[in-house]
Design a protein around this motif. Structure first.
Motif, PDB file in Angstrom:
ATOM      1  N   GLU A 141      -4.562   0.074  13.424  1.00  0.00           N
ATOM      2  CA  GLU A 141      -4.934   1.195  12.548  1.00  0.00           C
ATOM      3  C   GLU A 141      -4.054   2.408  12.823  1.00  0.00           C
ATOM      4  O   GLU A 141      -3.650   3.115  11.894  1.00  0.00           O
ATOM      5  CB  GLU A 141      -6.406   1.539  12.705  1.00  0.00           C
ATOM      6  CG  GLU A 141      -7.317   0.496  12.074  1.00  0.00           C
ATOM      7  CD  GLU A 141      -8.787   0.858  12.187  1.00  0.00           C
ATOM      8  OE1 GLU A 141      -9.106   2.046  12.375  1.00  0.00           O
ATOM      9  OE2 GLU A 141      -9.598  -0.069  12.084  1.00  0.00           O
ATOM     10  N   PRO A 164      -1.083  -3.906   9.130  1.00  0.00           N
ATOM     11  CA  PRO A 164      -0.153  -3.020   9.829  1.00  0.00           C
ATOM     12  C   PRO A 164       1.267  -3.291   9.369  1.00  0.00           C
ATOM     13  O   PRO A 164       1.574  -4.372   8.874  1.00  0.00           O
ATOM     14  CB  PRO A 164      -0.336  -3.391  11.306  1.00  0.00           C
ATOM     15  CG  PRO A 164      -0.924  -4.749  11.297  1.00  0.00           C
ATOM     16  CD  PRO A 164      -1.697  -4.870  10.020  1.00  0.00           C
ATOM     17  N   ILE A 187      -0.718   1.861  11.175  1.00  0.00           N
ATOM     18  CA  ILE A 187      -0.738   2.125   9.734  1.00  0.00           C
ATOM     19  C   ILE A 187      -0.522   3.613   9.472  1.00  0.00           C
ATOM     20  O   ILE A 187       0.290   4.005   8.635  1.00  0.00           O
ATOM     21  CB  ILE A 187      -2.052   1.622   9.102  1.00  0.00           C
ATOM     22  CG1 ILE A 187      -2.092   0.090   9.138  1.00  0.00           C
ATOM     23  CG2 ILE A 187      -2.206   2.141   7.673  1.00  0.00           C
ATOM     24  CD1 ILE A 187      -3.444  -0.500   8.820  1.00  0.00           C
ATOM     25  N   THR A 246      -5.663  -1.950   5.305  1.00  0.00           N
ATOM     26  CA  THR A 246      -4.315  -2.406   5.003  1.00  0.00           C
ATOM     27  C   THR A 246      -3.716  -3.080   6.231  1.00  0.00           C
ATOM     28  O   THR A 246      -4.004  -2.697   7.358  1.00  0.00           O
ATOM     29  CB  THR A 246      -3.445  -1.199   4.616  1.00  0.00           C
ATOM     30  OG1 THR A 246      -4.106  -0.474   3.613  1.00  0.00           O
ATOM     31  CG2 THR A 246      -2.087  -1.635   4.151  1.00  0.00           C
TER      32      THR A 246
END
Length: 149
Positions: free
Chosen positions: A97, A4, A100, A2
């Protein structure tokens, strides 16, 4: 993977503070200008320091709509701890990451996670002419009523 989280707006143009005196001058300026205030703590200031400053400012200016923004840099652990402590907004510039994951934690806490630093007034950089409370207040008022960064 996904994307950020993007930088979300916070209620007011943040003012980077380094002391309670900075925060109180900013609060007086915001109150007199009739605008909301976001106080930004510098890197490594810590969540408890920021929360303590926010509490003191709220006691002095109970009608002011106030929020806090903690700059956590790329330190995901500090950001997670700040969220658990109740910091309402964080700046995290670390790995996407991690951003997220932190975004999901922030959402669960009702907090805002920024991944890019918003335009802000840095009182230490701008107050070369002195840190007299009236000068700080004037700098803050000018910043808060400007229409763009």
């Amino acid at each position: 993977m996904t994307a950020p989280p993007s930088a979300l707006p916070i209620p007011a143009r943040p003012i980077l503070i380094r002391s309670l005196a900075d925060a109180l001058a900013a609060a007086q300026a915001a109150e007199s200008a009739g605008v909301d205030l976001a106080l930004m703590a510098p890197p490594a200031a810590g969540a408890l320091w920021l929360l303590g400053v926010l509490e003191r400012v709220r006691r002095s200016h109970p009608a002011l709509d106030l929020t806090g923004l903690l700059d956590c840099g790329n330190r995901a652990g500090e950001a997670q701890g700040a969220l658990a402590a109740g910091v309402p907004a964080l700046l995290f510039t670390g790995h996407p990451e991690a951003a997220i994951r932190l975004s999901a934690i922030a959402k669960a806490h009702g907090a805002t996670l920024l991944t890019a630093c918003p335009p802000r007034l840095d009182l230490a950089a701008e107050s070369r002419g002195g840190t007299h409370p009236e000068r700080l207040e004037a700098l803050c008022r000018a910043w808060l009523i400007r229409s763009e960064g």
